[in-house]
Scaffold this motif. Structure first.
Motif, short mmCIF file in Angstrom:
data_model
loop_
_atom_site.label_atom_id
_atom_site.label_comp_id
_atom_site.label_asym_id
_atom_site.label_seq_id
_atom_site.Cartn_x
_atom_site.Cartn_y
_atom_site.Cartn_z
N ALA A 72 24.73 10.81 -16.84
CA ALA A 72 24.10 9.34 -16.49
C ALA A 72 23.15 8.89 -17.82
N THR A 73 22.74 9.41 -18.53
CA THR A 73 22.14 9.02 -19.92
C THR A 73 23.14 8.32 -20.70
N ALA A 74 24.21 9.06 -20.98
CA ALA A 74 25.45 8.66 -21.65
C ALA A 74 26.03 7.15 -21.12
N ALA A 75 26.29 7.04 -19.70
CA ALA A 75 26.32 5.76 -19.05
C ALA A 75 25.47 4.70 -19.58
N ASP A 76 24.11 5.08 -19.39
CA ASP A 76 23.16 4.12 -20.08
C ASP A 76 23.21 3.51 -21.26
N LEU A 77 23.34 4.69 -22.20
CA LEU A 77 23.59 4.23 -23.61
C LEU A 77 25.01 3.27 -23.64
N ALA A 78 25.94 3.69 -23.20
CA ALA A 78 26.99 2.76 -23.21
C ALA A 78 26.77 1.61 -22.74
N GLU A 79 26.17 1.31 -21.76
CA GLU A 79 25.88 -0.15 -21.02
C GLU A 79 24.97 -0.93 -22.00
N ARG A 80 23.74 -0.15 -22.50
CA ARG A 80 22.63 -0.79 -23.09
C ARG A 80 22.91 -1.05 -24.77
N GLN A 81 23.61 0.04 -25.27
CA GLN A 81 23.99 -0.04 -26.84
C GLN A 81 22.81 -0.15 -27.54
N PRO A 82 21.71 0.83 -27.20
CA PRO A 82 20.38 0.65 -28.12
C PRO A 82 20.36 1.33 -29.34
N SER A 83 19.56 1.21 -30.30
CA SER A 83 19.50 1.86 -31.52
C SER A 83 19.28 3.28 -31.30
N LEU A 84 19.92 3.99 -32.07
CA LEU A 84 20.05 5.62 -31.99
C LEU A 84 19.78 6.05 -33.26
N TRP A 85 19.13 7.22 -33.35
CA TRP A 85 18.91 7.95 -34.51
C TRP A 85 19.37 9.34 -34.39
N ALA A 86 20.09 9.99 -35.24
CA ALA A 86 20.80 11.22 -35.20
C ALA A 86 20.46 12.34 -36.35
N VAL A 87 20.61 13.10 -36.34
CA VAL A 87 20.88 14.38 -37.52
C VAL A 87 21.60 15.64 -36.78
N VAL A 88 22.46 16.04 -37.78
CA VAL A 88 23.39 17.24 -37.30
C VAL A 88 22.75 18.35 -37.96
N VAL A 89 22.86 19.36 -36.82
CA VAL A 89 22.52 20.87 -37.23
C VAL A 89 23.62 21.48 -36.51
N ALA A 90 24.85 21.64 -37.07
CA ALA A 90 26.18 22.33 -36.65
C ALA A 90 25.82 23.50 -35.71
N PRO A 91 26.37 23.55 -34.66
CA PRO A 91 27.41 22.48 -34.18
C PRO A 91 27.08 21.38 -33.17
N TRP A 92 25.78 21.07 -33.35
CA TRP A 92 25.04 20.10 -32.30
C TRP A 92 24.65 18.70 -33.20
N VAL A 93 24.51 17.63 -32.55
CA VAL A 93 24.28 16.47 -33.05
C VAL A 93 23.10 16.11 -32.34
N LEU A 94 21.85 16.03 -32.71
CA LEU A 94 20.76 15.73 -32.03
C LEU A 94 20.56 14.23 -32.25
N VAL A 95 19.96 13.59 -31.01
CA VAL A 95 20.17 12.01 -30.93
C VAL A 95 19.06 11.74 -30.17
N GLN A 96 18.30 10.57 -30.43
CA GLN A 96 17.16 9.89 -29.99
C GLN A 96 17.03 8.39 -29.93
N GLU A 97 16.74 7.81 -28.96
CA GLU A 97 16.79 6.40 -29.07
C GLU A 97 15.56 6.04 -29.81
N ARG A 98 16.00 5.14 -30.90
CA ARG A 98 14.88 5.01 -31.67
C ARG A 98 13.72 3.87 -30.94
N ALA A 99 12.71 3.96 -31.47
CA ALA A 99 11.46 3.25 -30.74
C ALA A 99 11.73 1.57 -31.00
N SER A 100 11.26 0.73 -30.14
CA SER A 100 11.33 -0.81 -30.52
C SER A 100 10.31 -1.17 -31.40
#
Length: 101
Positions: A72-100
């Protein structure tokens, strides 16, 4: 914060980057994306994972402020295309929506 952890925090902070949903999709398809709720410190959570702080990570998971990115969150992100911030800690990619701004 210990010196070792503050060094790790600084390293991870330097590795954070903006990412688009299109760039993130392959990682989501592999189940490798962890979603960080907006008010949380993305880098602190990445450091907790990198340090294998199981007790703290468990608290974040139980509180619902960290978790696998759901459909559901992925679908929302695909629709809205917000600004995202990420960092990799293998094997994970941590993602957060950037504050407006």
């Amino acid at each position: 914060m210990s010196e070792q952890l503050s060094t790790l925090y600084a390293k991870l902070l330097g590795e954070t980057a903006s990412i688009t949903w299109q760039e993130l999709q392959p990682f989501f398809a592999r189940g490798a994306v962890l979603w960080v709720e907006g008010a949380q410190d993305l880098v602190a959570m990445a450091a907790g994972l990198a340090e294998n702080d199981q007790a703290q990570v468990q608290r974040w998971l139980q509180a619902g402020v960290l978790g696998k990115l759901d459909d559901a969150t992925a679908a929302d992100l695909a629709e809205r295309q917000p600004s995202l911030w990420a960092v990799v800690v293998a094997p994970w990619v941590l993602v957060q929506e950037r504050a407006s701004a």
